[in-house]
Motif scaffolding. Sequence first.
Motif, mmCIF file in Angstrom:
data_model
loop_
_atom_site.group_PDB
_atom_site.id
_atom_site.type_symbol
_atom_site.label_atom_id
_atom_site.label_comp_id
_atom_site.label_asym_id
_atom_site.label_seq_id
_atom_site.Cartn_x
_atom_site.Cartn_y
_atom_site.Cartn_z
ATOM 1 N N ASP A 44 57.513 53.541 4.131
ATOM 2 C CA ASP A 44 56.742 55.434 4.271
ATOM 3 C C ASP A 44 58.326 55.067 5.431
ATOM 4 O O ASP A 44 58.160 56.243 5.702
ATOM 5 C CB ASP A 44 55.817 55.278 5.519
ATOM 6 C CG ASP A 44 55.916 53.968 6.547
ATOM 7 O OD1 ASP A 44 56.942 52.766 6.722
ATOM 8 O OD2 ASP A 44 54.907 53.544 7.643
ATOM 9 N N ILE A 45 60.013 55.121 5.242
ATOM 10 C CA ILE A 45 60.678 55.065 5.047
ATOM 11 C C ILE A 45 61.761 54.888 3.881
ATOM 12 O O ILE A 45 61.649 53.539 3.584
ATOM 13 C CB ILE A 45 61.474 55.164 6.186
ATOM 14 C CG1 ILE A 45 60.748 55.940 7.351
ATOM 15 C CG2 ILE A 45 62.952 55.753 6.541
ATOM 16 C CD1 ILE A 45 61.409 55.488 8.862
ATOM 17 N N ARG B 167 66.182 66.690 9.653
ATOM 18 C CA ARG B 167 64.498 67.132 9.286
ATOM 19 C C ARG B 167 63.030 66.397 10.328
ATOM 20 O O ARG B 167 62.939 67.242 11.833
ATOM 21 C CB ARG B 167 64.731 67.001 7.847
ATOM 22 C CG ARG B 167 64.597 68.182 7.456
ATOM 23 C CD ARG B 167 64.531 68.078 6.025
ATOM 24 N NE ARG B 167 65.532 69.233 5.033
ATOM 25 C CZ ARG B 167 65.240 69.564 3.877
ATOM 26 N NH1 ARG B 167 64.606 68.549 3.259
ATOM 27 N NH2 ARG B 167 66.205 70.422 2.869
ATOM 28 N N SER B 168 63.238 64.698 9.659
ATOM 29 C CA SER B 168 61.957 63.951 10.570
ATOM 30 C C SER B 168 62.798 64.245 12.116
ATOM 31 O O SER B 168 63.828 63.490 12.815
ATOM 32 C CB SER B 168 61.910 63.220 9.819
ATOM 33 O OG SER B 168 61.970 63.012 8.706
ATOM 34 N N ALA C 129 60.025 63.408 -0.493
ATOM 35 C CA ALA C 129 60.118 65.001 0.201
ATOM 36 C C ALA C 129 59.038 65.382 -0.530
ATOM 37 O O ALA C 129 57.245 66.049 0.194
ATOM 38 C CB ALA C 129 60.835 65.741 -0.157
ATOM 39 N N GLU C 130 58.301 65.061 -2.006
ATOM 40 C CA GLU C 130 56.773 65.175 -2.478
ATOM 41 C C GLU C 130 56.204 64.452 -2.056
ATOM 42 O O GLU C 130 54.771 64.431 -2.033
ATOM 43 C CB GLU C 130 57.435 64.815 -4.553
ATOM 44 C CG GLU C 130 58.428 65.630 -4.433
ATOM 45 C CD GLU C 130 58.239 65.339 -6.598
ATOM 46 O OE1 GLU C 130 57.470 64.545 -6.476
ATOM 47 O OE2 GLU C 130 59.030 66.118 -6.995
ATOM 48 N N ALA D 292 71.240 60.866 -4.819
ATOM 49 C CA ALA D 292 70.634 61.155 -3.262
ATOM 50 C C ALA D 292 69.518 62.523 -3.297
ATOM 51 O O ALA D 292 68.039 61.881 -2.734
ATOM 52 C CB ALA D 292 71.830 61.322 -2.273
ATOM 53 N N ARG D 293 69.101 63.488 -3.989
ATOM 54 C CA ARG D 293 69.123 64.298 -4.380
ATOM 55 C C ARG D 293 68.216 64.424 -4.714
ATOM 56 O O ARG D 293 66.468 64.785 -4.372
ATOM 57 C CB ARG D 293 69.866 65.827 -4.538
ATOM 58 C CG ARG D 293 70.633 66.472 -4.212
ATOM 59 C CD ARG D 293 71.956 67.296 -4.107
ATOM 60 N NE ARG D 293 72.311 68.407 -3.444
ATOM 61 C CZ ARG D 293 73.096 68.791 -3.782
ATOM 62 N NH1 ARG D 293 73.466 69.080 -5.181
ATOM 63 N NH2 ARG D 293 73.596 69.658 -3.108
ATOM 64 N N MET D 294 67.546 62.972 -6.396
ATOM 65 C CA MET D 294 66.964 62.858 -6.615
ATOM 66 C C MET D 294 65.955 62.086 -5.782
ATOM 67 O O MET D 294 64.759 63.059 -5.982
ATOM 68 C CB MET D 294 67.215 61.985 -7.597
ATOM 69 C CG MET D 294 66.263 61.120 -8.983
ATOM 70 S SD MET D 294 65.347 59.367 -7.723
ATOM 71 C CE MET D 294 66.669 58.515 -8.316
#
Length: 217
Positions: free
Chosen positions: A44-45, A10-11, A70-71, A62-64
């Motif tokens: 910030d990463i 994504r980024s 993302a928030e 990982a999803r958590m």
Amino acid sequence: MATGSSWCARSPVQRYSRHPVRSTTGDRPDLEQFLVACIEGGVDIVQLREKDLEARPLLARARMAAAVCAERGVPFVLNDRPDLALACGAVGQDDTPPEVARRILGAGAIIGFSTHAPAEWDAAAGGAADYLSAGPVNATPTKPGRPGTGLSYLEYAAASGEARPWFVTGGVTPQTVPAMAAAGARRFVVVRYLTESAEPAEAARRLRAAIAAATGM
């Protein structure tokens, strides 16, 4: 050569050129609260390293972590499992050469490459990676058996004319940042200084302040 690649679905790579503080976290039972605290403190990463978990629990963590990041608009890195990294839209890292990662993940992925010696740095020139890392500067338990490169490796990397963003690894603390910055580092990966802290938000603030003082970032 012992190398590692990383990738992101994504980024855009330009974001990595602006991020000076990257935190790697492992098996903390309070992972969600820990991540929130680190981000509030200036990380910030975020990078997740869980080498011993099976796929299902690792994907859940990982999803958590990806949701927390993302928030808050923070890129998320997942080590060692390109399939799971792709599943949760993360960056990932393992021993996959960047050219192979590119074939797996496609032209839109952001791919990184870890280096540990001048020969590996030189070999990465003109390769498929979008960003690089250099280190570990100091020997660290997170890289067992790998000796530290010393500050001279950062000087080598900084003098190489490499235009891609690159990160320094290995023993990053507020005390070591000034010498690393003087050797040319501008982006830092931190593990134990945060994961072993009882107050990660405050530790992240101290680290961010040290980086700002040393680099102006």
